[in-house]
Design a protein around this motif. Structure first.
Motif, mmCIF file in Angstrom:
data_model
loop_
_atom_site.group_PDB
_atom_site.id
_atom_site.type_symbol
_atom_site.label_atom_id
_atom_site.label_comp_id
_atom_site.label_asym_id
_atom_site.label_seq_id
_atom_site.Cartn_x
_atom_site.Cartn_y
_atom_site.Cartn_z
ATOM 1 N N ALA A 171 -7.525 -0.392 8.752
ATOM 2 C CA ALA A 171 -6.949 -1.367 9.683
ATOM 3 C C ALA A 171 -5.756 -0.772 10.420
ATOM 4 O O ALA A 171 -5.607 -0.960 11.636
ATOM 5 C CB ALA A 171 -6.540 -2.629 8.929
ATOM 6 N N SER A 204 -7.004 1.890 13.015
ATOM 7 C CA SER A 204 -7.584 1.286 14.213
ATOM 8 C C SER A 204 -6.517 0.552 15.024
ATOM 9 O O SER A 204 -6.533 0.594 16.256
ATOM 10 C CB SER A 204 -8.743 0.360 13.854
ATOM 11 N N THR A 205 -5.570 -0.089 14.369
ATOM 12 C CA THR A 205 -4.495 -0.780 15.085
ATOM 13 C C THR A 205 -3.628 0.213 15.854
ATOM 14 O O THR A 205 -3.302 -0.022 17.017
ATOM 15 C CB THR A 205 -3.628 -1.588 14.105
ATOM 16 N N THR A 206 -3.272 1.310 15.230
ATOM 17 C CA THR A 206 -2.452 2.299 15.931
ATOM 18 C C THR A 206 -3.230 2.964 17.059
ATOM 19 O O THR A 206 -2.658 3.264 18.106
ATOM 20 C CB THR A 206 -1.897 3.372 14.970
#
Length: 116
Positions: A36, A39-41
């Motif tokens: 998570a 993918s967020t970064t």
């Protein structure tokens, strides 16, 4: 006596099974957190780069519109020409969006999720 040993062994197995389940849950929580965050970064970095690119494109478009307007004798014509260029680019992008947009995004996120 055999019953006592069997009872101790089953209690030991039960404790080890509970420990194993807790360890697996902790591992999968940590792994999902890692995915998570990656993918967020990645989305954040992509958004930041996209924002900077949009600012550059905006100022270059305004400069081009003024330059074309100065050349044509009317700033309205310059802005209309730049708008027409963007319209043509948008139509072209609409027809090739699957190859240009979806492929690289799918490849990048597949790399993030499946190469760990």
């Amino acid at each position: 006596m055999a019953f006592e040993e069997l009872k101790e062994n089953t209690e030991n197995i039960q404790e080890q099974l509970e420990s194993y389940i807790e360890s697996n849950l902790s591992y999968y929580k940590l792994r999902s957190f890692k995915l998570a965050m990656k993918s967020t970064t990645a989305i954040f970095k992509f958004g930041l780069i996209l924002l900077c690119f949009c600012m550059v494109l905006l100022f270059c478009s305004i400069a081009l519109a003024f330059a074309l307007g100065n050349y044509c004798g009317s700033y309205a014509y310059g802005f209309a020409i730049v708008g027409g260029i963007y319209l043509v680019l948008t139509v072209l992008l609409f027809f090739v969006k699957d190859k240009i947009v979806e492929g690289p995004i799918l490849e990048k996120f597949s790399e993030i999720f499946f190469n760990d």
